[in-house]
Design an enzyme around this catalytic site. Structure first.
Site, PDB file in Angstrom:
ATOM      1  N   ASP A  80       0.842  -1.188   0.000  1.00  0.00           N
ATOM      2  CA  ASP A  80       0.000   0.000   0.000  1.00  0.00           C
ATOM      3  C   ASP A  80       0.888   1.252   0.000  1.00  0.00           C
ATOM      4  OD1 ASP A  80      -2.128   1.652  -0.041  1.00  0.00           O
ATOM      5  OD2 ASP A  80      -2.934   1.064   1.910  1.00  0.00           O
ATOM      6  N   CYS A 133       0.333   4.629   1.990  1.00  0.00           N
ATOM      7  CA  CYS A 133      -0.672   4.531   3.033  1.00  0.00           C
ATOM      8  C   CYS A 133      -0.279   5.637   4.005  1.00  0.00           C
ATOM      9  CB  CYS A 133      -0.597   3.168   3.710  1.00  0.00           C
ATOM     10  SG  CYS A 133      -1.864   2.945   4.944  1.00  0.00           S
ATOM     11  N   LEU A 159     -12.065   6.212   8.732  1.00  0.00           N
ATOM     12  CA  LEU A 159     -12.322   7.644   8.838  1.00  0.00           C
ATOM     13  C   LEU A 159     -12.965   7.822  10.209  1.00  0.00           C
ATOM     14  CD1 LEU A 159     -12.600  10.468   7.391  1.00  0.00           C
ATOM     15  CD2 LEU A 159     -14.857   9.729   6.701  1.00  0.00           C
ATOM     16  N   GLU A 160     -12.359   8.634  11.061  1.00  0.00           N
ATOM     17  CA  GLU A 160     -12.903   8.793  12.415  1.00  0.00           C
ATOM     18  C   GLU A 160     -13.145  10.247  12.765  1.00  0.00           C
ATOM     19  OE1 GLU A 160     -10.924   4.876  14.659  1.00  0.00           O
ATOM     20  OE2 GLU A 160     -10.524   6.855  15.475  1.00  0.00           O
ATOM     21  N   HIS A 209      -7.325   7.582   7.589  1.00  0.00           N
ATOM     22  CA  HIS A 209      -6.231   6.639   7.364  1.00  0.00           C
ATOM     23  C   HIS A 209      -6.554   5.777   6.145  1.00  0.00           C
ATOM     24  CE1 HIS A 209      -3.989   2.753   8.776  1.00  0.00           C
ATOM     25  NE2 HIS A 209      -3.227   3.456   7.980  1.00  0.00           N
ATOM     26  N   PRO A 246      -2.218   6.767  14.594  1.00  0.00           N
ATOM     27  CA  PRO A 246      -3.514   6.177  14.918  1.00  0.00           C
ATOM     28  C   PRO A 246      -3.380   5.062  15.947  1.00  0.00           C
ATOM     29  CG  PRO A 246      -2.760   5.459  12.748  1.00  0.00           C
ATOM     30  CD  PRO A 246      -1.775   6.479  13.233  1.00  0.00           C
ATOM     31  N   SER A 280      -5.752   8.036  19.756  1.00  0.00           N
ATOM     32  CA  SER A 280      -4.734   8.270  18.747  1.00  0.00           C
ATOM     33  C   SER A 280      -3.902   9.442  19.245  1.00  0.00           C
ATOM     34  CB  SER A 280      -5.361   8.605  17.392  1.00  0.00           C
ATOM     35  OG  SER A 280      -6.052   7.482  16.879  1.00  0.00           O
ATOM     36  N   HIS A 293       4.289   4.655  13.576  1.00  0.00           N
ATOM     37  CA  HIS A 293       3.125   4.953  12.732  1.00  0.00           C
ATOM     38  C   HIS A 293       1.801   4.466  13.308  1.00  0.00           C
ATOM     39  CE1 HIS A 293       2.663   0.809  11.586  1.00  0.00           C
ATOM     40  NE2 HIS A 293       1.879   1.073  10.568  1.00  0.00           N
ATOM     41  N   GLY A 297       0.327  -0.960  16.353  1.00  0.00           N
ATOM     42  CA  GLY A 297       0.857  -2.289  16.063  1.00  0.00           C
ATOM     43  C   GLY A 297      -0.108  -3.340  16.572  1.00  0.00           C
TER      44      GLY A 297
END
Lengths: 504, 145
Positions: free
Chosen positions: A118, A121, A228-229, A258, A401, A408, A427, A430
């Protein structure tokens, strides 16, 4: 990039590493937050591996396979300094997720596996003037509007289908193309890495298949861990920096997005793994994992991949830009105010699966290197020439995030990141559980109801898949950011709390 | 049939931290590749049966047996993502270990009857295994989701 040694318990290569990776006794502790895999761990390692972790998190990391993968990354020709693992590292394919590696542009290689399927991303944060108090009574309406506006889930077709000509324009120009089409504000481009357009993109380096897979997907979220939050600022750790980002008031609602380059980027990576497998310059390079396939940066194949990767990155920026526009429209509709009046400025946009040509000081010398960040975020310090004027004093915003139930984080880049980690930090949280383990553990649990009890509203294409993405499936992002903050590779600014979630 | 390793042919998923592992087996490499294709689809299609109302041919070639697994599953992924193609059955014939031709019976995705599962982004070479002996071929592959 140097660090003093405190302790050494290296077994050396004589005993042979277990297939599952090094154990604690094979790591050298460098300081409170760093452990090192010495080159003696495995024949073929060109530089040591360095892991950011803590005494409490390290056992989890060791129980998985990412450190063996980190040792494998250090086989890449031209790698300089250290191969790095961020505290959220977990087992990936080829590279661990949460890996950083820099290769010299003169004699180094580029590895598509070090970027990921990706391509670009990443995360975009949009602020608002709304407060949680104003949002709560309209939350259901807001989530329904967002769910209609932003297609989510696998196989969903976007609201626009790109012609071949427009696809090439997207690949060349990224977010700038979208803004020209009216999908956003010109100033949105000021606050994205590379201004939303990675230079050197050549659509001729991208296969017809990759273009076809992406043609219907611009402005779609995808599935898996993408979301999407709507989040509320929960706690501010550094008020002046938070003010510079426009998120200084606790209770302020922000939009946290994200997603990445969808089928277009996935196909580009897949295509070049095959190209590299067949290229003579690549075939002569001995690597312990086929997924690490690479090509010299200066070879024709290496240059083609860079040009194609830039196209994938641009698709992702155009994607996040289109979603930004539709998110603004949706919330403007719900609250009966224009998105300008709602103060919906983009705070910043970061890529966490990408390779960039950057200058870094290695062993006292400035070198041009190709920094692979796979599940790692660029974290440039205040004063860096790449940053927009408005962030020159505070440093580059970084968005980390967590999971959909807890939190987050917003952080900023530091000099420490430049000194230690090629200007990189973590990032995300995990994963702690595999998808099937999460399903087993949460069998019979209604995730929508459970999240509602936590004060989080959810709209998902397939609610039964929510358990795979449940808070329980992830490590606590607060533990991860405590390490990056403590080690000084980024500085925590604020914690955000989820209020409403859109999932594929 | 799927999921029971005692069966002559079948497929099952296995744990991988962030992604999904897929194991497929059969008496011949053609059978194992067909099972891998059905396994891939089982991850992407959460519920709903696939009708054999249509047919489609695939031809795929690669450098070796492992690369053939990646190329074949990528082909099915592409057919699904661009045309919504779903297979009810797959008949795969392999030549020289690195070329295959396949006949798929199936239909295109219908959102009234089919519920999608997790999207598969791509097929990884990491820990990819193709093991064959006189009476069985076994494939292990990790899919990026």
């Amino acid at each position: 990039m140097s660090a003093s040694r405190r302790k050494k318990h290296s077994r050396g290569r004589g005993s042979g590493p277990p297939a599952s990776g090094p154990d604690a006794s094979q790591l050298e502790r460098l300081d409170q937050f760093r452990w090192q895999i010495p080159t003696s761990y495995k024949a073929g390692m060109r530089v040591p591996g360095v892991i950011y972790s803590s005494e409490t998190m390290l056992p989890t990391v060791l129980s998985d396979k990412p450190l063996e993968q980190l040792a494998n990354v250090s086989f890449l020709p031209g790698i300089v300094g250290h191969a790095l693992a961020m505290p959220d590292v977990h087992w990936g394919y080829g590279f661990p997720v949460g890996g950083v590696a820099a290769t010299d542009v003169r004699d180094g290689v580029i590895s598509p596996g070090g970027i990921g399927f990706d391509i670009n991303c990443g995360v975009r944060l949009i602020r608002t003037n709304l407060t949680e108090k104003e949002l709560r009574p309209r939350l259901k309406e807001a989530l329904d509007a967002l769910f209609r506006a932003v297609p989510a889930g696998m196989g969903t077709k976007g609201r626009i289908r790109l012609t071949r000509k427009n696809m090439d324009r997207v690949l060349r120009r990224g977010a700038a193309w979208a803004v020209d089409q009216g999908l956003g504000w010109p100033e949105d481009l000021e606050v994205a890495e590379e201004r939303g357009t990675l230079a050197g993109a050549d659509p001729n380096a991208v296969s017809a298949r990759a273009k076809e897979r992406g043609a219907g997907q611009l402005g779609t979220l995808g599935s898996g861990n993408h979301f999407l939050e709507l989040q509320a600022v929960d706690e501010v750790f550094d008020a002046p920096t938070a003010a510079a980002l426009g998120i200084e008031q606790p209770g302020t609602i922000v939009v946290f997005l994200h997603t990445g380059s969808r089928g277009c980027g996935h196909q580009i990576c897949q295509d070049y793994l095959q190209t590299f497998a067949q290229a003579p310059a690549s075939r002569s390079i001995q690597l312990p994992d086929r997924q690490l396939a690479c090509a010299p940066l200066r070879s024709p194949e290496g240059r083609d991949y860079l040009a194609a990767m830039a196209c994938g990155a641009n698709f992702a920026w155009a994607n996040r830009q289109a979603i930004t526009h539709w998110t603004r429209e949706a919330l403007a509709g719900v609250f009966g105010r224009s998105s300008r009046a709602l103060g919906m400025d983009v705070v910043y946009d970061v890529a966490h699966n990408i390779a960039k040509i950057e200058e870094h000081v290695v062993d006292g010398q400035t070198r041009r290197v190709c920094v692979h960040r796979k599940g790692a975020t660029r974290a440039f310090p205040p004063g860096h020439p790449e940053l927009p004027a408005k962030y020159q004093d505070v440093g580059q915003p970084v968005f980390i995030p967590g999971d959909m139930g807890r939190a987050s984080f917003v952080a900023v880049g530091t000099e420490g990141a430049m000194e230690q980690s090629f200007g990189s930090t973590c990032h995300g949280a995990g994963r702690a559980l595999s998808r099937s383990a999460a399903r087993r553990q949460l069998r019979g649990v209604n995730m929508v109801e459970r999240l509602a009890a936590m004060g989080v509203g959810v709209r998902a294409r397939n609610a039964r898949l929510l358990s795979e993405e449940a808070p329980d499936a992830y490590k606590n992002v607060a533990d991860v950011t405590a390490i990056t903050h403590g080690a000084g590779i980024s500085r925590n600014v604020a914690r955000l709390r989820p209020v409403g979630v859109i999932k594929g | 049939m799927p999921g029971n390793p005692q069966c002559r042919r079948g497929h099952a998923t296995f744990d991988h931290t962030a992604d999904v592992g897929l194991e497929a087996w059969g008496a011949t490499s053609g059978e194992a590749l067909a099972e891998a294709g059905l396994g891939l689809q089982g991850i992407m299609l959460h519920a709903g049966s696939v009708r054999s109302s249509d047919a489609r041919m695939f031809r795929v070639s690669a450098d070796d047996a492992a690369a053939l697994v990646v190329a074949w599953l990528s082909e099915l992924l592409y057919a699904f993502e661009t045309d919504g193609w779903l297979s009810a059955s797959l008949d795969v014939a392999v030549n020289d270990q690195c070329r295959l031709s396949a006949t798929a019976r199936g239909e295109t995705f219908d959102e009234r009857r089919h519920v999608l599962g997790v999207g598969v982004k791509a097929v990884s070479y990491h820990d990819l295994e193709v093991r064959g002996d006189a009476d069985a071929v076994r494939i292990r592959v990790i899919l990026d989701v």
